[in-house]
Design an enzyme around this catalytic site. Structure first.
Site, PDB file in Angstrom:
ATOM      1  N   GLY A 161       7.599 -23.316  -3.363  1.00  0.00           N
ATOM      2  CA  GLY A 161       8.439 -22.177  -3.720  1.00  0.00           C
ATOM      3  C   GLY A 161       9.305 -21.704  -2.560  1.00  0.00           C
ATOM      4  CD  GLU A 167      10.505 -24.499  -6.562  1.00  0.00           C
ATOM      5  OE1 GLU A 167       9.351 -24.111  -6.302  1.00  0.00           O
ATOM      6  OE2 GLU A 167      10.896 -24.732  -7.719  1.00  0.00           O
ATOM      7  CD  GLU A 171       6.227 -27.304  -5.544  1.00  0.00           C
ATOM      8  OE1 GLU A 171       6.555 -28.375  -4.976  1.00  0.00           O
ATOM      9  OE2 GLU A 171       6.951 -26.284  -5.539  1.00  0.00           O
ATOM     10  CB  ALA A 193       3.794 -20.220  -5.528  1.00  0.00           C
TER      11      ALA A 193
HETATM   12  N1  CO8 Z   1      -0.546 -19.823  -0.574  1.00  0.00           N
HETATM   13  C1  CO8 Z   1      -1.545 -19.069  -0.055  1.00  0.00           C
HETATM   14  N2  CO8 Z   1      -1.934 -19.128   1.217  1.00  0.00           N
HETATM   15  C2  CO8 Z   1      -1.318 -20.014   2.022  1.00  0.00           C
HETATM   16  C3  CO8 Z   1      -0.281 -20.840   1.562  1.00  0.00           C
HETATM   17  C4  CO8 Z   1       0.106 -20.716   0.200  1.00  0.00           C
HETATM   18  N3  CO8 Z   1       1.115 -21.442  -0.325  1.00  0.00           N
HETATM   19  N4  CO8 Z   1       0.141 -21.618   2.582  1.00  0.00           N
HETATM   20  C5  CO8 Z   1      -0.601 -21.289   3.647  1.00  0.00           C
HETATM   21  N5  CO8 Z   1      -1.476 -20.324   3.319  1.00  0.00           N
HETATM   22  C6  CO8 Z   1      -2.471 -19.697   4.196  1.00  0.00           C
HETATM   23  C7  CO8 Z   1      -3.617 -20.634   4.522  1.00  0.00           C
HETATM   24  O1  CO8 Z   1      -4.563 -20.639   3.478  1.00  0.00           O
HETATM   25  C8  CO8 Z   1      -4.152 -20.045   5.798  1.00  0.00           C
HETATM   26  O2  CO8 Z   1      -4.952 -18.912   5.478  1.00  0.00           O
HETATM   27  P1  CO8 Z   1      -6.304 -18.636   6.310  1.00  0.00           P
HETATM   28  O3  CO8 Z   1      -5.862 -18.407   7.732  1.00  0.00           O
HETATM   29  O4  CO8 Z   1      -6.863 -17.414   5.664  1.00  0.00           O
HETATM   30  O5  CO8 Z   1      -7.151 -19.860   6.177  1.00  0.00           O
HETATM   31  C9  CO8 Z   1      -2.885 -19.519   6.490  1.00  0.00           C
HETATM   32  O6  CO8 Z   1      -1.899 -19.424   5.463  1.00  0.00           O
HETATM   33  C10 CO8 Z   1      -2.371 -20.462   7.563  1.00  0.00           C
HETATM   34  O7  CO8 Z   1      -2.261 -21.757   6.982  1.00  0.00           O
HETATM   35  P2  CO8 Z   1      -2.962 -23.068   7.599  1.00  0.00           P
HETATM   36  O8  CO8 Z   1      -4.185 -22.696   8.331  1.00  0.00           O
HETATM   37  O9  CO8 Z   1      -3.087 -24.062   6.488  1.00  0.00           O
HETATM   38  O10 CO8 Z   1      -1.853 -23.496   8.652  1.00  0.00           O
HETATM   39  P3  CO8 Z   1      -1.488 -24.972   9.132  1.00  0.00           P
HETATM   40  O11 CO8 Z   1      -0.540 -24.794  10.246  1.00  0.00           O
HETATM   41  O12 CO8 Z   1      -2.740 -25.754   9.371  1.00  0.00           O
HETATM   42  O13 CO8 Z   1      -0.751 -25.664   7.872  1.00  0.00           O
HETATM   43  C11 CO8 Z   1       0.810 -25.762   6.033  1.00  0.00           C
HETATM   44  C12 CO8 Z   1       0.472 -25.156   7.428  1.00  0.00           C
HETATM   45  C13 CO8 Z   1       1.029 -27.273   6.180  1.00  0.00           C
HETATM   46  C14 CO8 Z   1       2.073 -25.091   5.567  1.00  0.00           C
HETATM   47  C15 CO8 Z   1      -0.360 -25.506   5.075  1.00  0.00           C
HETATM   48  O14 CO8 Z   1      -0.699 -24.130   5.129  1.00  0.00           O
HETATM   49  C16 CO8 Z   1      -0.058 -25.844   3.641  1.00  0.00           C
HETATM   50  O15 CO8 Z   1      -0.083 -27.006   3.280  1.00  0.00           O
HETATM   51  N6  CO8 Z   1       0.201 -24.802   2.785  1.00  0.00           N
HETATM   52  C17 CO8 Z   1       0.423 -24.994   1.372  1.00  0.00           C
HETATM   53  C18 CO8 Z   1       1.790 -25.578   1.113  1.00  0.00           C
HETATM   54  C19 CO8 Z   1       1.960 -25.807  -0.380  1.00  0.00           C
HETATM   55  O16 CO8 Z   1       1.260 -26.569  -0.998  1.00  0.00           O
HETATM   56  N7  CO8 Z   1       2.942 -25.110  -0.966  1.00  0.00           N
HETATM   57  C20 CO8 Z   1       3.237 -25.224  -2.359  1.00  0.00           C
HETATM   58  C21 CO8 Z   1       2.535 -24.153  -3.107  1.00  0.00           C
HETATM   59  S1  CO8 Z   1       2.711 -24.320  -4.857  1.00  0.00           S
HETATM   60  C22 CO8 Z   1       4.255 -23.720  -5.174  1.00  0.00           C
HETATM   61  O17 CO8 Z   1       4.944 -23.305  -4.315  1.00  0.00           O
HETATM   62  C23 CO8 Z   1       4.668 -23.720  -6.623  1.00  0.00           C
HETATM   63  C24 CO8 Z   1       6.140 -23.414  -6.743  1.00  0.00           C
HETATM   64  C25 CO8 Z   1       6.396 -22.771  -8.047  1.00  0.00           C
HETATM   65  C26 CO8 Z   1       7.273 -21.562  -7.981  1.00  0.00           C
HETATM   66  C27 CO8 Z   1       7.075 -20.617  -6.825  1.00  0.00           C
HETATM   67  C28 CO8 Z   1       7.415 -19.207  -7.150  1.00  0.00           C
HETATM   68  C29 CO8 Z   1       7.105 -18.232  -6.058  1.00  0.00           C
END
Ligand code: CO8
Length: 258
Positions: free
Chosen positions: A109, A112, A132, A66
């Site tokens: 997400g 999921e 999450e 998400a």
């Molecule tokens: N939301 C918003 N932006 C994101 C997300 C995200 N989930 N994931 C990555 N991005 C963005 C980063 O902020 C970054 O932006 P910027 O370049 O502006 O700084 C860009 O994408 C690239 O990401 P990274 O620089 O972090 O890239 P890395 O290769 O270093 O890392 C990862 C990749 C490991 C995937 C890392 O980005 C990460 O940990 N992302 C978050 C993963 C996460 O926690 N996901 C769970 C989110 S909560 C959720 O999904 C709740 C589910 C409920 C239902 C969902 C319904 C839709």
């Protein structure tokens, strides 16, 4: 309707292809993307020229979850009164098979969403996880339920409580993933599987999907009864006659689509 901005939608032969496209956020699933994916799915479901659907992302990410920026400041009341995840629940009403072609990250997400599809074909570099818990929350579009049903309690608890990410081989071993393929063959393999499905007797394909899904909702007795009725109903389709007569005549069946 306006052209979608967060996805690409195209038809390849009888396969509907949806490509998630928010490259700056690794395909984070925001409201707009949810709306656009569901609109595209419903249009494909209603289109006689489409027999199966593939959802994919980029090489780097299927979807990283998400959109954390969009959610960060929401309150309980806002989330409750404007359930921004509600569109995803409608994916269940799509009656044509949906294959998730997953490369790179499928997290939160994104994991999921992949689990919501009928099956997952994954690239060698795919990674799955429900991180999450690290954000102070938990899965919200069915992860706790679908993961538990897909892989059992032990693995679901491990992934959801620790937030650890697993590689594609572990995901295959626990039964989350149907097939693992080299990254450069991912889309082609998924499209071919969808194309194969799209070539079969259309009502039988939908019945088969419906029958398997009943296994997750009903008792064995109910599920068997449901399957048997669908099996009998398949004999009311032209495709059943074609499929069986073609076999007897030792020729390839030609299923008419509708
Ligand atoms: N939301 C918003 N932006 C994101 C997300 C995200 N989930 N994931 C990555 N991005 C963005 C980063 O902020 C970054 O932006 P910027 O370049 O502006 O700084 C860009 O994408 C690239 O990401 P990274 O620089 O972090 O890239 P890395 O290769 O270093 O890392 C990862 C990749 C490991 C995937 C890392 O980005 C990460 O940990 N992302 C978050 C993963 C996460 O926690 N996901 C769970 C989110 S909560 C959720 O999904 C709740 C589910 C409920 C239902 C969902 C319904 C839709």
């Amino acid at each position: 309707a306006d052209a979608p901005e967060t996805i690409f939608v195209e038809r390849r032969d009888r396969v509907g292809l949806i490509t998630l496209h928010r490259p700056k956020s690794l395909n984070a699933l925001n409201r707009q993307l949810a709306r656009e994916v569901l609109e595209a799915l419903k249009a494909f479901d209603a289109d006689d020229n489409v027999g199966a659907i593939v959802i994919t992302g980029s090489a780097r990410a299927f979807a990283a979850g998400a959109d954390i920026e969009e959610m960060a400041n929401l309150t309980f009341a806002e989330f409750y009164c404007d359930d921004i995840f509600a569109p995803w629940d409608e994916l269940r009403s799509v009656s044509k098979p949906i294959i998730a072609a997953v490369g790179g990250y499928a997290l939160g997400g994104g994991c999921e969403l992949a689990l919501m599809c009928d099956f997952i074909i994954a690239a060698e570099d795919a990674q799955f996880g429900q991180p999450e818990i690290k954000l102070g929350i938990l899965p919200g579009i069915g992860g706790s339920q679908r993961l538990a049903k897909a892989v059992g309690k032990a693995v679901a608890m491990d992934l959801i409580l620790t937030g650890r990410t697993i590689d594609v081989h572990e995901a295959k071993a626990v039964g989350m993933v149907a097939r693992v393929v080299p990254s450069n063959e991912l889309l082609q393999t998924a499209l071919e599987a969808a194309h194969t499905i799209a070539g079969y007797n259309c009502p039988a394909v939908r019945m088969a999907k419906e029958a398997v899904n009943v296994a997750f909702e009903a008792s064995l007795t109910e599920g068997m009864r449901h399957e048997r009725r669908l099996f009998q109903a398949a004999f009311a389709t032209e495709g059943q006659k074609e499929g069986m007569h073609a076999f007897i005549a030792k020729r390839a069946p030609v299923f008419r689509h509708r």
